[in-house]
Write a protein that holds these residues in place. Structure first.
Motif, PDB file in Angstrom:
ATOM      1  N   THR A 298       0.902  -1.584   0.235  1.00  0.00           N
ATOM      2  CA  THR A 298      -0.012   0.543  -0.352  1.00  0.00           C
ATOM      3  C   THR A 298       0.532   1.250   0.430  1.00  0.00           C
ATOM      4  N   SER A 302       0.790   3.898  -3.015  1.00  0.00           N
ATOM      5  CA  SER A 302       0.394   5.483  -3.106  1.00  0.00           C
ATOM      6  C   SER A 302       2.099   6.198  -3.277  1.00  0.00           C
ATOM      7  N   THR A 334      -6.066   6.651   0.709  1.00  0.00           N
ATOM      8  CA  THR A 334      -5.990   4.910   0.130  1.00  0.00           C
ATOM      9  C   THR A 334      -7.130   4.179   1.968  1.00  0.00           C
TER      10      THR A 334
END
Length: 530
Positions: A298, A302, A334
């Protein structure tokens, strides 16, 4: 340089989409490099009209780029201006990835933008008016022209669509000043050695660089542009064309001006570079997610999303540097990143190979994407060795790839806990299939002894694996086309004849073949494009 099966696959794709005549011209260029119109005529033994029409089709679909060179004349003759034609292998292979490109745009910008992109993928190059007319023809809805134009602008703004390159850029040989400047950059002492081992710039790279529009106009929507080396509303500015253009051969072989250019329209095409970049980022995130954890993936996703617009190359070895505050700001946007605190982001950056400062100031962090891709390539080859040769061969290959140096048979057998005779047999099998390199060394310690050492040469192995993948992809395409021909037979059968079991079988086979082909397409990008 293209691999043998890669060329076979590219020729097959062109033959499938555009016919055997176009494929013959394309194969001639792929196997021989850039050629003039006259040389293509001699090599293919086709007539002038056939070659001209084939080249027009290939250029229209971005599979060939024309460029101009200056050829020295004979004694007392002026230099001649000659047009050469170069096949673009990567753009041909991208035909296998069109469904992936459409899926990316559909997820990012919606179906309306995906429909516009589909027209460019089908027709290669279109003007804005042609894009508008095509969308109005295929759309069942009476959508306003302003809405369609807005969707097109969104595609250009996201860099999925770009202006077409110059039709015939002039490729000048490097000047003496450029050569001298290069030597000065390398240094007087090391110039000879470094020039010898420096990877040379290919003709394709030079041609594409010369043909590419300037960054200031590549994604510009305004119709009229007047620049020294650019197009004026889709038409070449003759006043700024190279000196000596009047010396071009009178019997010009090919007029590459398309209908849209005659109408003074700016032509647009799909920007393959942006899609390759997106897929490269996706592959990096998927590798990190599988190898480390979802939180680290993640954070990487990003960072890549935040810096995408700042990237200038597809194969950037490292991501664009970002400060910790900027990274945190992107992560919390997110769904999965909202629950991550500063410490968790720090831990993810450490896992990604970033060195965190002892005292926090305004440091920036970038991720080594090249290292992630290299790990993904190695994992892909290791999985091939495991499936094809078994677990013991996998352990030996993994040992040699991590060692990075030659090892003798006895040392490999002791480390992998495999019988020495069996070890030698497995290593020979891997060597015969070009997965390992072997050398025979001689030791003189009172008695002459010969022994074999083994190593993994990644540069050569990656090319070999890529060629095998192209071979497998070609076989899958041939099998898929054969199955589709059988299905066509069933569809055209007279009514009353039932083929339910046969239809079910064909559907299952097609699903398996298509999914396998898509996996291979992803794998080839890992070794060729990323």
């Amino acid at each position: 340089m293209e691999t043998p099966y890669g060329i076979n696959l590219a020729v097959y794709l062109i033959s499938t989409y555009f016919g055997d005549l176009v494929a013959k011209v394309c194969e001639c260029l792929l196997r021989n490099g850039s050629l003039s119109f006259a040389n293509i005529l001699r090599s293919t033994e086709l007539n002038r009209v056939q070659v001209k029409n084939s080249l027009l089709v290939l250029i229209q679909h971005n599979c060939v780029q024309a460029y101009v060179i200056q050829q020295e004349g004979g004694f007392g003759e002026a230099p001649k201006i000659l047009t050469q034609y170069l096949a673009l292998f990567d753009n041909i292979i991208h035909h296998l990835r069109f469904s992936k490109f459409l899926a990316i745009v559909s997820d990012d910008l919606g179906k309306e933008c995906s429909d516009i992109l589909e027209g460019l993928l089908q027709h290669g190059r279109l003007s804005e008016d042609q894009i508008l007319d095509r969308y109005m023809d295929i759309s069942n809805q009476n959508e306003a022209q302003d809405a369609i134009k807005e969707n097109f602008r969104r595609l250009v703004g996201a860099r999925y669509v770009e202006r077409c390159p110059k039709p015939e850029p002039f490729l000048a040989p490097p000047s003496e000043e450029e050569v001298a400047a290069k030597k000065r950059r390398l240094g007087a002492k090391a110039s000879k050695v470094q020039v010898l081992f420096q990877e040379p710039e290919t003709i394709e790279q030079r041609v594409l660089a010369a043909a590419a529009p300037m960054d200031s106009i590549r994604f510009l929507l305004e119709s009229f542009i007047n620049d020294d080396n650019c197009m004026v509303d889709g038409e070449r500015n003759e006043d700024n064309w190279m000196d000596g253009d009047k010396g071009r051969q009178n019997d010009q072989d090919l007029d590459m001006t398309t209908q849209a250019q005659k109408e003074k329209k700016v032509l647009w095409r799909v920007n393959f570079e942006e899609f390759v970049r997106r897929l490269r980022h996706k592959a990096c995130v998927a590798n990190v997610k599988g190898r480390l954890d979802e939180g680290t993936a993640t954070v990487l996703s990003s960072i890549l999303k935040a810096t995408r617009s700042a990237e200038t190359k597809v194969k950037m070895e490292s991501s664009v540097p970002l400060s910790m505050d900027s990274i945190l700001e992107e992560v919390i946007k997110t769904d999965k990143g909202r629950s991550m605190n500063v410490d968790r982001v720090r831990a993810a950056l450490i896992q990604l190979g970033c060195q965190l400062p002892v005292i926090e100031l305004d440091e920036t962090f970038s991720i080594d994407l090249g290292a992630i891709i290299e790990l993904a390539q190695l994992e892909e080859v290791e999985s091939i060795v495991l499936k094809r040769y078994g677990r013991e061969a996998y352990r030996m290959f993994r040992l040699l790839s991590k060692a990075g140096r030659p090892m003798e048979t006895e040392k490999i057998a002791d480390t992998t806990f495999v019988d020495k005779a069996e070890t030698a047999k497995i290593l020979l099998t891997l060597w015969k299939d070009d997965y390992l390199q072997m050398e025979t060394l001689t030791a003189n310690s009172g008695k002459e002894t010969k022994y074999m050492v083994w190593k993994v040469n990644k540069d050569l192995l990656w090319i070999h694996v890529l060629d095998e993948m192209y071979h497998a992809a070609l076989n899958l395409r041939l099998r898929l086309m054969r199955e589709m021909e059988q299905e066509k037979e069933i569809i055209l059968a007279p009514k009353g004849i039932q083929f339910e079991k046969r239809v079910d079988r064909l559907k299952k086979v097609r699903n398996v073949l298509e999914s396998s082909l898509m996996k291979l397409v992803d794998a080839t990008m890992l070794f060729r494009d990323f």
